[in-house]
Motif scaffolding. Sequence first.
Motif, PDB file in Angstrom:
ATOM      1  N   ALA A 114      30.201  20.207 -62.950  1.00 20.97           N
ATOM      2  CA  ALA A 114      29.456  20.785 -64.075  1.00 20.97           C
ATOM      3  C   ALA A 114      28.953  19.660 -64.964  1.00 20.97           C
ATOM      4  CB  ALA A 114      30.332  21.741 -64.876  1.00 20.97           C
ATOM      5  N   VAL A 115      27.717  19.805 -65.424  1.00 18.57           N
ATOM      6  CA  VAL A 115      27.124  18.875 -66.384  1.00 18.57           C
ATOM      7  C   VAL A 115      26.823  19.665 -67.648  1.00 18.57           C
ATOM      8  CG1 VAL A 115      25.204  17.335 -66.904  1.00 18.57           C
ATOM      9  CG2 VAL A 115      26.125  17.437 -64.574  1.00 18.57           C
ATOM     10  N   ILE A 160      24.757  23.447 -74.660  1.00 21.96           N
ATOM     11  CA  ILE A 160      25.446  24.161 -75.730  1.00 21.96           C
ATOM     12  C   ILE A 160      25.305  23.383 -77.040  1.00 21.96           C
ATOM     13  CG2 ILE A 160      27.106  25.271 -74.187  1.00 21.96           C
ATOM     14  CD1 ILE A 160      29.151  23.155 -74.922  1.00 21.96           C
ATOM     15  N   PRO A 161      25.479  24.040 -78.183  1.00 26.56           N
ATOM     16  CA  PRO A 161      25.371  23.346 -79.480  1.00 26.56           C
ATOM     17  C   PRO A 161      26.615  22.525 -79.790  1.00 26.56           C
ATOM     18  CG  PRO A 161      25.933  25.642 -79.835  1.00 26.56           C
ATOM     19  CD  PRO A 161      25.693  25.498 -78.358  1.00 26.56           C
ATOM     20  N   ASP A 162      26.513  21.719 -80.844  1.00 21.15           N
ATOM     21  CA  ASP A 162      27.632  20.882 -81.271  1.00 21.15           C
ATOM     22  C   ASP A 162      28.638  21.707 -82.061  1.00 21.15           C
ATOM     23  OD1 ASP A 162      26.908  17.961 -80.563  1.00 21.15           O
ATOM     24  OD2 ASP A 162      25.078  18.669 -81.525  1.00 21.15           O
ATOM     25  N   GLU A 166      35.119  23.538 -76.407  1.00 18.78           N
ATOM     26  CA  GLU A 166      36.445  23.786 -75.842  1.00 18.78           C
ATOM     27  C   GLU A 166      36.405  24.946 -74.853  1.00 18.78           C
ATOM     28  OE1 GLU A 166      39.658  24.209 -78.588  1.00 18.78           O
ATOM     29  OE2 GLU A 166      38.924  22.613 -79.897  1.00 18.78           O
ATOM     30  N   ARG A 167      35.724  26.004 -75.234  1.00 17.08           N
ATOM     31  CA  ARG A 167      35.662  27.194 -74.377  1.00 17.08           C
ATOM     32  C   ARG A 167      35.032  26.869 -73.028  1.00 17.08           C
ATOM     33  NH1 ARG A 167      31.584  31.270 -76.593  1.00 17.08           N
ATOM     34  NH2 ARG A 167      30.171  29.948 -75.377  1.00 17.08           N
ATOM     35  N   GLU A 168      33.927  26.113 -73.030  1.00 18.16           N
ATOM     36  CA  GLU A 168      33.244  25.798 -71.775  1.00 18.16           C
ATOM     37  C   GLU A 168      34.059  24.821 -70.928  1.00 18.16           C
ATOM     38  OE1 GLU A 168      30.732  27.410 -70.670  1.00 18.16           O
ATOM     39  OE2 GLU A 168      30.526  28.552 -72.532  1.00 18.16           O
ATOM     40  N   LEU A 169      34.695  23.864 -71.569  1.00 22.08           N
ATOM     41  CA  LEU A 169      35.538  22.931 -70.809  1.00 22.08           C
ATOM     42  C   LEU A 169      36.698  23.664 -70.151  1.00 22.08           C
ATOM     43  CD1 LEU A 169      35.719  19.852 -73.236  1.00 22.08           C
ATOM     44  CD2 LEU A 169      34.389  20.056 -71.131  1.00 22.08           C
TER      45      LEU A 169
END
Length: 233
Positions: free
Chosen positions: A6-7, A45-47, A53-56
């Motif tokens: 994933a990038v 995604i935004p900063d 955290e959710r995406e990681l």
Amino acid sequence: MVKAVAVITISDTCFKDNSKDTSGPAIADFIKDLFPEANLHTIIIPDEKEIIERELKYFSDTNLDLVLTTGGTGLSSRDVTPEATKAVIHREVPAISVAITLAGLKNTPMAMLSRSVAGVREKTLIINFPGSKKAVIECFEVVKPVLAHAISLIHDELNEVRSIHNTMQFSHACHHHSSVDITKVALRPRESPFPMLEMTDAWKIVDEVMQQWIGSYEIVTLDEGLGRVNLIR
């Protein structure tokens, strides 16, 4: 074997206008060349620390092998990628971050202002890259040689790990000349031609020899001392 990557581009600006994202596509192209058979996921995604955290967590919990982020590693109040990454990883890999920083410093002193983090969550390797395309290109070249091996280690793929270690060992260029065929070193007899002694017996022999030495000293100039061997007991 790297099966999925994933990038994640982390940028308020790029989130509002995807066309401004140049670093994410650059990483994606590198991944396609390095791991052509891997499934590739890309998102912007935004900063926002909670979103990062959710995406990681999502990508690592769905068993992706590698997650590369770009953006949000600087010193502004909105740069929270390192904090989000540290919040989700289980083990940090600090030497990757150090290598990235050292490579960047060769080109610009501004590299010391990047706070990139690298670490492992479950079976996923996560690495933060800076937000510019130029920096991403430099950083990827640094980590490229170790990515496959790192992922093999994380997955405990012992056969793959041994294969890589053997390749590195025998491809190592040594500038010292030797008549020894290193490919046959492991086949040499492992037994010493000398008799084995207990440590106490060995020390006794050494002590008996040393007892025969007569201590003395001689004052010489520095030039006269060249080529001499000094024994200090």
